[in-house]
Design an enzyme around this catalytic site. Structure first.
Site, PDB file in Angstrom:
ATOM      1  CB  CYS A 114      90.953  31.647 -34.979  1.00 34.42           C
ATOM      2  SG  CYS A 114      90.845  31.459 -33.406  1.00 34.42           S
ATOM      3  CG  HIS A 250      93.695  34.752 -36.368  1.00 32.70           C
ATOM      4  ND1 HIS A 250      93.027  35.416 -35.429  1.00 32.70           N
ATOM      5  CD2 HIS A 250      94.194  33.675 -35.944  1.00 32.70           C
ATOM      6  CE1 HIS A 250      92.916  34.579 -34.309  1.00 32.70           C
ATOM      7  NE2 HIS A 250      93.728  33.619 -34.375  1.00 32.70           N
ATOM      8  CG  ASN A 280      94.002  33.901 -30.946  1.00 36.36           C
ATOM      9  OD1 ASN A 280      93.031  34.417 -31.445  1.00 36.36           O
ATOM     10  ND2 ASN A 280      94.481  32.551 -31.088  1.00 36.36           N
TER      11      ASN A 280
HETATM   12  O1  UT7 Z   1      93.902  31.042 -33.079  1.00 34.50           O
HETATM   13  C1  UT7 Z   1      93.823  29.883 -33.432  1.00 34.50           C
HETATM   14  C2  UT7 Z   1      94.878  29.021 -33.929  1.00 34.50           C
HETATM   15  N1  UT7 Z   1      96.097  29.166 -32.791  1.00 34.50           N
HETATM   16  C3  UT7 Z   1      97.298  29.265 -32.993  1.00 34.50           C
HETATM   17  O2  UT7 Z   1      97.629  29.582 -34.004  1.00 34.50           O
HETATM   18  C4  UT7 Z   1      98.131  28.993 -32.036  1.00 34.50           C
HETATM   19  C5  UT7 Z   1      99.213  28.463 -32.720  1.00 34.50           C
HETATM   20  N2  UT7 Z   1     100.177  27.947 -31.633  1.00 34.50           N
HETATM   21  C6  UT7 Z   1     100.974  28.635 -31.045  1.00 34.50           C
HETATM   22  O3  UT7 Z   1     100.946  29.797 -31.126  1.00 34.50           O
HETATM   23  C7  UT7 Z   1     102.461  28.111 -30.365  1.00 34.50           C
HETATM   24  O4  UT7 Z   1     102.554  26.725 -30.466  1.00 34.50           O
HETATM   25  C8  UT7 Z   1     102.174  28.230 -28.851  1.00 34.50           C
HETATM   26  C9  UT7 Z   1     102.326  29.670 -28.202  1.00 34.50           C
HETATM   27  C10 UT7 Z   1     100.774  27.972 -28.175  1.00 34.50           C
HETATM   28  C11 UT7 Z   1     103.365  27.569 -27.936  1.00 34.50           C
HETATM   29  O5  UT7 Z   1     104.712  27.904 -28.476  1.00 34.50           O
HETATM   30  P1  UT7 Z   1     105.523  26.450 -28.942  1.00 34.50           P
HETATM   31  O6  UT7 Z   1     106.749  27.030 -29.355  1.00 34.50           O
HETATM   32  O7  UT7 Z   1     104.870  25.604 -30.080  1.00 34.50           O
HETATM   33  O8  UT7 Z   1     105.727  25.759 -27.654  1.00 34.50           O
HETATM   34  P2  UT7 Z   1     105.223  24.138 -27.438  1.00 34.50           P
HETATM   35  O9  UT7 Z   1     103.689  24.273 -27.425  1.00 34.50           O
HETATM   36  O10 UT7 Z   1     106.074  23.427 -28.222  1.00 34.50           O
HETATM   37  O11 UT7 Z   1     105.914  24.167 -25.977  1.00 34.50           O
HETATM   38  C12 UT7 Z   1     107.021  24.227 -25.633  1.00 34.50           C
HETATM   39  C13 UT7 Z   1     107.316  23.960 -23.973  1.00 34.50           C
HETATM   40  C14 UT7 Z   1     106.683  22.965 -23.277  1.00 34.50           C
HETATM   41  O12 UT7 Z   1     107.587  22.468 -22.499  1.00 34.50           O
HETATM   42  P3  UT7 Z   1     108.389  21.148 -22.730  1.00 34.50           P
HETATM   43  O13 UT7 Z   1     107.564  19.971 -22.889  1.00 34.50           O
HETATM   44  O14 UT7 Z   1     109.271  21.285 -23.766  1.00 34.50           O
HETATM   45  O15 UT7 Z   1     109.198  20.793 -21.338  1.00 34.50           O
HETATM   46  C15 UT7 Z   1     105.389  23.397 -22.591  1.00 34.50           C
HETATM   47  O16 UT7 Z   1     105.123  22.691 -21.673  1.00 34.50           O
HETATM   48  O17 UT7 Z   1     106.884  25.210 -23.318  1.00 34.50           O
HETATM   49  C16 UT7 Z   1     105.848  24.650 -22.101  1.00 34.50           C
HETATM   50  N3  UT7 Z   1     104.875  26.069 -21.917  1.00 34.50           N
HETATM   51  C17 UT7 Z   1     105.086  26.844 -21.323  1.00 34.50           C
HETATM   52  N4  UT7 Z   1     106.172  27.534 -20.532  1.00 34.50           N
HETATM   53  C18 UT7 Z   1     105.822  28.352 -19.755  1.00 34.50           C
HETATM   54  C19 UT7 Z   1     103.637  25.871 -22.672  1.00 34.50           C
HETATM   55  N5  UT7 Z   1     102.981  26.968 -22.008  1.00 34.50           N
HETATM   56  C20 UT7 Z   1     103.846  27.755 -21.280  1.00 34.50           C
HETATM   57  C21 UT7 Z   1     103.797  28.625 -20.437  1.00 34.50           C
HETATM   58  N6  UT7 Z   1     104.703  29.151 -19.717  1.00 34.50           N
HETATM   59  N7  UT7 Z   1     102.682  29.468 -20.562  1.00 34.50           N
END
Ligand code: UT7
Length: 323
Positions: A114, A250, A280
């Site tokens: 990225c 980005h 992304n």
């Molecule tokens: O480009 C390269 C660099 N990449 C990035 O910069 C990405 C960086 N990360 C992010 O953008 C975020 O961390 C995400 C958008 C990927 C995720 O957001 P988050 O607020 O960090 O959520 P999380 O990973 O802590 O997940 C929270 C909850 C989890 O459930 P539990 O364990 O709390 O029950 C996940 O299983 O959300 C759940 N979850 C979803 N729920 C519904 C994960 N994906 C989904 C989904 N729909 N698609």
């Protein structure tokens, strides 16, 4: 007097197929609301089955050349930033070279995931300032839809396909930060963080693999590292975030984009945001945002821009340029 790598053309290409968040509701335990709130993404483009990264890249390159009023004959080098090249080799860049009908100069790919476009810009600038090329096409192009695990809701809803391109040209400046062109770059990587974001396959492990990400861990590094690299790049040329007209980040997550702007003391009005429409697109996201930002009338000649990105590696960095 000082040589500068000045942007003289910009263009982009997005595949025709637009996929709204609601599409994922049919196959995954997810909602449009979750995707929008957690990432800011509303839709993304996916390449057609017979469309490859070099196709996207060539279209973006043609748009950038047209914008510059130049032809492939005027270009000395092509750099494509990508992690999703058509073939293991040759490079996507040499394929673009052939498609543009360019029979001189040289072409190669840069792979910094990225952060790839920031790394490619920095390399192009170095080639220009060291006299190895006068005009360089710098392209970011990706088909991340090819490396998604469609059963993993935590990754497959986040990425999209696309390409953006810039034409950089050697011009003389005064040697001050008022010059047009690339003013400063700051590159970083730390391979200890490989497991946070990687593809679990490759040539040497004899598979293609799928993208794996510990999203919340990458998020934490992004918030910590992006404002820092942007400020370092600015300080390198005696500038501060208050001098910046546009952050062109980005486009991974609106919350990272907002957090970085806030850390830099800038309002969201000074940020080019395209994540809602593109998702992304990895190395393509910054040139896409530059091209869309210009089209929207946001970016104008003379504006001070800072681009910043982080991704797999981890690799991250920033480029300061005056448009
Ligand atoms: O480009 C390269 C660099 N990449 C990035 O910069 C990405 C960086 N990360 C992010 O953008 C975020 O961390 C995400 C958008 C990927 C995720 O957001 P988050 O607020 O960090 O959520 P999380 O990973 O802590 O997940 C929270 C909850 C989890 O459930 P539990 O364990 O709390 O029950 C996940 O299983 O959300 C759940 N979850 C979803 N729920 C519904 C994960 N994906 C989904 C989904 N729909 N698609």
């Amino acid at each position: 007097m000082a040589g500068r790598s000045v942007v003289v053309g910009v263009g982009h290409y997005l595949p025709e197929r637009v996929v709204p968040n609601s599409e994922f509701e049919k196959t995954l335990d997810t909602t449009d609301e979750w995707i929008k709130t957690r990432s800011g993404i509303e839709r993304r483009h996916f390449a057609a089955e017979d469309e490859t990264t070099s196709d996207l890249a060539t279209n973006a390159a043609e748009a950038a050349l047209a914008d510059a009023g130049l032809t492939a004959d005027d270009i000395d080098a092509i750099i494509v930033a990508t992690s999703t090249a058509d073939l293991t080799f040759p490079s996507a860049a040499t394929m673009v070279q052939a498609r543009l009908g360019m029979t001189k100069g040289f072409a190669f790919d840069v792979q910094a995931v990225c952060a790839g476009f920031v790394f490619a810009l920095s390399n192009a600038n170095a080639l220009i300032l060291s006299g190895q090329a006068k005009r360089v096409l710098v392209i970011g192009a990706e088909t991340f839809s090819r490396i998604m695990d469609w059963s993993d809701r935590s990754t497959c809803v986040l990425f999209g396909d696309g390409a953006g391109a810039l034409v950089l040209e050697l011009q003389e400046g005064e040697g001050t930060s008022d010059d047009r062109g690339i003013l400063s770059t700051d590159l970083n990587s730390d391979g200890r963080y490989k497991d946070l974001l990687y593809v679990d396959g490759g040539v040497s492990t004899q598979s293609t693999g799928h993208l794996r990400m510990q999203g919340n861990q990458v998020f934490r590094h992004a918030v910590e590292k992006l404002a820092k690299t942007a400020n370092t790049a600015l300080e390198n040329v005696g500038l501060a975030s208050t001098d910046v007209d546009w952050i062109v980040p980005h486009q991974a997550n609106i919350r990272i984009i907002q957090g970085t702007a806030k850390k830099m003391g800038l309002p969201i009005e000074n940020v080019v945001v395209t994540v809602q429409d593109h998702g992304n697109t990895s190395a393509a996201s910054i040139p896409l945002a530059l091209s869309v930002g210009k089209q929207r009338g946001q970016i104008k000649q003379g504006d001070l821009i800072v681009t910043e990105a982080i991704g797999g590696g981890l690799a991250w960095g920033a480029v300061v340029l005056r448009w």
